[in-house]
Design an enzyme around this catalytic site. Structure first.
Site, PDB file in Angstrom:
ATOM      1  N   ASP A   1       5.893   2.283   2.097  1.00 13.40           N
ATOM      2  CA  ASP A   1       4.833   1.065   2.918  1.00 13.40           C
ATOM      3  C   ASP A   1       4.022   1.724   3.630  1.00 13.40           C
ATOM      4  O   ASP A   1       4.667   1.820   4.933  1.00 13.40           O
ATOM      5  CB  ASP A   1       5.889   0.064   3.006  1.00 13.40           C
ATOM      6  CG  ASP A   1       5.075  -1.144   3.253  1.00 13.40           C
ATOM      7  OD1 ASP A   1       3.786  -0.922   2.557  1.00 13.40           O
ATOM      8  OD2 ASP A   1       5.477  -2.292   2.746  1.00 13.40           O
ATOM      9  N   HIS A   2       2.651   2.238   3.925  1.00 11.10           N
ATOM     10  CA  HIS A   2       1.987   2.282   4.767  1.00 11.10           C
ATOM     11  C   HIS A   2       1.749   0.970   5.407  1.00 11.10           C
ATOM     12  O   HIS A   2       1.642   1.501   6.568  1.00 11.10           O
ATOM     13  CB  HIS A   2       0.651   2.360   4.035  1.00 11.10           C
ATOM     14  CG  HIS A   2      -0.081   4.015   5.085  1.00 11.10           C
ATOM     15  ND1 HIS A   2      -0.153   3.798   6.072  1.00 11.10           N
ATOM     16  CD2 HIS A   2      -0.958   4.437   4.087  1.00 11.10           C
ATOM     17  CE1 HIS A   2      -0.565   4.764   6.497  1.00 11.10           C
ATOM     18  NE2 HIS A   2      -1.433   5.432   5.987  1.00 11.10           N
ATOM     19  N   ARG A   3       2.191  -0.656   5.286  1.00 13.80           N
ATOM     20  CA  ARG A   3       2.209  -1.641   6.680  1.00 13.80           C
ATOM     21  C   ARG A   3       3.295  -1.115   7.470  1.00 13.80           C
ATOM     22  O   ARG A   3       3.156  -1.269   8.930  1.00 13.80           O
ATOM     23  CB  ARG A   3       2.548  -2.403   5.537  1.00 13.80           C
ATOM     24  CG  ARG A   3       1.463  -2.676   4.631  1.00 13.80           C
ATOM     25  CD  ARG A   3       1.689  -4.491   4.274  1.00 13.80           C
ATOM     26  NE  ARG A   3       3.236  -4.273   3.102  1.00 13.80           N
ATOM     27  CZ  ARG A   3       3.477  -5.159   3.029  1.00 13.80           C
ATOM     28  NH1 ARG A   3       2.710  -6.217   2.679  1.00 13.80           N
ATOM     29  NH2 ARG A   3       4.429  -5.079   1.996  1.00 13.80           N
TER      30      ARG A   3
ATOM     31  N   PRO B   1       1.095  -1.340   0.112  1.00 11.59           N
ATOM     32  CA  PRO B   1       0.287  -0.371   0.015  1.00 11.59           C
ATOM     33  C   PRO B   1       0.874   1.359   0.155  1.00 11.59           C
ATOM     34  O   PRO B   1       0.983   1.728   1.060  1.00 11.59           O
ATOM     35  CB  PRO B   1      -0.826  -0.200   1.374  1.00 11.59           C
ATOM     36  CG  PRO B   1      -0.456  -1.181   1.875  1.00 11.59           C
ATOM     37  CD  PRO B   1       0.704  -2.063   1.108  1.00 11.59           C
TER      38      PRO B   1
END
Length: 442
Positions: free
Chosen positions: A414-416, A239
Site C-alpha cells: 500500500d503506497h499510502r 494504490p
C-alpha cells in the site's frame, strides 16, 4: 417490561448474519450466560449467549433466516411475573403510553405535527458508543431524527431510563451535528452513482448475455459476498505497487531438515512456511516504519509483529493472525499455525483470531504456482505472495554456474503507508532472513 433480544454484532465489521439455529424455544427460562442461538457471520458460526435472565416469550426470527441485520429484534424476553400478553408493551410496539396524546373523540383529526410523525417510520433502535442498546419509544426516535438529535446524549425520564417524547421535545441538537449535515449530503448523494459505476453489469444483464446456454446458478454465501466486497474495495481504493525477489532456499532446506531431525522426538515438524512467518516477523522489527497499518486519516505504527497468514477453506479463505510472531520460537509458531489453520477450515475461529495484523502472507507454492500478485487486505500495509521452490541454474558469488532451489516472492504494498525504498528495505530483510536461517534463532 418485556425486553427485545437483538441480533448481536459478533465482530466489528458485521452488519448482518444468519440465525442458523435456536438453542431455546418459547417458554424456556434462561439465565445470563445461557446459550440462546447459533449465529453465522461471514466467516464463522458462533454461539450467542443471554445477557439477562427471564423467559423466552416470543421468537421473532425463525432459525435458518439469512440477512438478519445487526441490532434488529430476534426474540422477546419476559421478566418475572410477565406473560405473553405483555409483549405488546415492548419498545417495538407501534405506540407507547407515554407518547399518546390526551384522549380525543373518534372523529377528531390529529394535529399536523403528530400526523407527520405518525406517517414517518421510526428509525431503527439506536445503540450507544459501547454498543449497548438505547431504549427510546418509536415517536421519540422519529422526533430525534427530525431534529438531528443523538439519543446517546439524552437522558430518558421514562421507565428504566427509556427516552420518551418529552425528553426529545425539550432537547436541542449540538451545533456540530447541524453543521455536519450539509457536508455529508454531497458524498451521500454521490454514493449511489459511484456504486453503480463500480459494480459493473447487473445479474439480469449478465444472464441475458447467456440466454440459450446451459449453466448452474450458484447463490453467494456470506463469506463470498464479504470477499467480493472487501477485495473490490481494496483494488479500487488502495494504490498497490509490487516488488519481486528470488530467494535461494538451499541453506534453509538443509537447516530445516537438521532441526526436524532433532525435534522428531517432540513430535514437531517445521514447514518452510513456518520459517517464512518468522522471517517476515523479524523483518518488520528490523524495518519498523513498514510495520504499520492505514487508518483513514493517519498511520498506526505497530510495536509487535502480528502476521496474518491466508488459509484456503471451502468457498473462501481466512487470514488468521499470529500475534507477537517476532517473539515466538519456530516450534511455537508451527503449533499455533496448525491449530489456527485447522479451526479456520472448521470455521471455528473467533473474530479476534482473524482480524488485525499489519502484514499478511499468501503461500501458493504447495499448489505448484511459481509466482503471483496478491491483493493487500486492508488495513494491512502489505502482503507477501510466495511461490514454489524450483531447481534453477544460478550464477554463484564466485562466478560459477550452479543449480539452486529458488523461490519467487512478490510483495504487494500500500503506497499510502510504504514508499518504494522502504518496501525494498523490508523485502531485503525478509530475503536475508530466509537465505541465512540460523540468524533467525539469534
Amino acid at each position: 417490561m418485556p425486553t427485545e433480544i437483538l441480533m448481536p454484532a459478533l465482530s466489528p465489521t458485521m452488519e448482518e448474519g444468519t440465525l442458523a439455529k435456536w438453542l431455546v424455544k418459547e417458554g424456556d427460562t434462561v439465565a445470563s450466560g445461557d446459550l440462546l442461538a447459533e449465529i453465522e457471520t461471514d466467516k464463522a458460526t458462533m454461539e450467542f449467549e443471554a445477557v439477562d435472565e427471564g423467559v423466552i416469550g416470543k421468537i421473532l426470527i425463525a432459525e435458518g433466516s439469512e440477512g438478519v441485520k445487526v441490532n434488529s429484534p430476534i426474540a422477546i424476553l419476559l421478566e418475572d411475573g410477565e406473560s405473553a400478553d405483555d409483549i405488546g408493551a415492548t419498545p417495538a410496539a407501534p405506540a407507547a403510553a407515554e407518547d399518546t396524546a390526551p384522549a380525543a373523540s373518534k372523529d377528531a383529526s390529529p394535529a399536523p405535527a403528530q400526523a407527520a410523525a405518525a406517517a414517518t417510520p421510526a428509525p431503527a433502535a439506536p445503540a450507544g458508543a459501547d454498543g449497548s442498546r438505547i431504549f427510546a419509544s418509536p415517536l421519540a426516535r422519529r422526533i430525534a431524527a427530525d431534529k438531528g438529535l443523538d439519543l446517546a446524549d439524552i437522558s430518558g425520564s421514562g421507565p428504566r431510563g427509556r427516552i420518551v417524547k418529552a425528553d426529545v421535545e425539550n432537547a436541542t441538537a449540538a451545533p456540530k451535528a447541524a453543521a455536519a449535515a450539509p457536508a455529508a449530503a454531497a458524498p451521500a448523494a454521490a454514493a449511489p452513482a459511484a456504486a453503480a459505476a463500480a459494480s459493473g453489469p447487473t445479474a439480469d444483464q449478465v444472464a441475458r448475455m447467456y440466454e440459450g446456454r446451459d449453466y448452474e446458478e450458484v447463490a453467494l454465501d456470506g463469506m463470498r459476498k464479504t470477499i467480493a466486497a472487501r477485495l473490490s474495495e481494496a483494488k479500487q481504493t488502495i494504490p498497490h505497487f509490487y516488488l519481486r525477489r528470488d530467494i535461494q532456499l538451499d541453506a534453509l532446506l538443509k537447516f530445516r531438515a537438521e532441526l526436524n531431525k532433532q525435534l522428531e522426538g517432540r513430535g514437531v515438524k517445521l514447514s518452510v512456511n513456518d520459517f517464512i512467518i518468522k522471517a517476515v516477523a523479524l523483518a518488520l522489527q528490523a524495518v519498523p516504519d513498514a510495520n504499520a497499518v492505514w487508518a483513514g486519516d493517519r498511520v498506526l505504527k505497530m510495536k509487535s509483529s502480528d502476521v496474518a497468514v491466508a488459509v484456503a477453506i471451502e468457498g473462501g479463505l481466512f487470514t488468521p493472525v499470529l500475534q507477537d510472531s517476532d517473539m515466538k520460537s519456530l516450534s511455537t509458531l508451527s503449533a499455533e499455525m496448525k491449530d489456527l489453520a485447522k479451526r479456520a477450515r472448521d470455521r471455528k475461529l473467533a473474530p479476534h483470531e482473524y482480524q488485525g495484523g499489519s502484514f499478511a502472507i499468501s503461500n501458493l507454492g504447495m499448489f505448484g504456482i511459481d509466482n503471483f500478485d496478491a491483493i493487500v487486505n486492508p488495513p494491512h500495509a502489505g502482503i507477501l505472495a510466495v511461490g514454489s521452490g524450483v531447481k534453477k541454474p544460478v550464477v554463484g558469488a564466485d562466478g560459477e554456474l550452479k543449480v539452486a532451489t529458488v523461490m519467487s516472492v512478490t510483495m504487494s504494498v500500500d503506497h499510502r503507508v510504504i514508499d518504494g525504498a522502504l518496501g525494498a528495505d523490508l523485502l531485503k530483510a525478509i530475503v536475508e532472513n530466509l537465505e541465512n536461517p540460523m540468524t533467525m534463532l539469534a
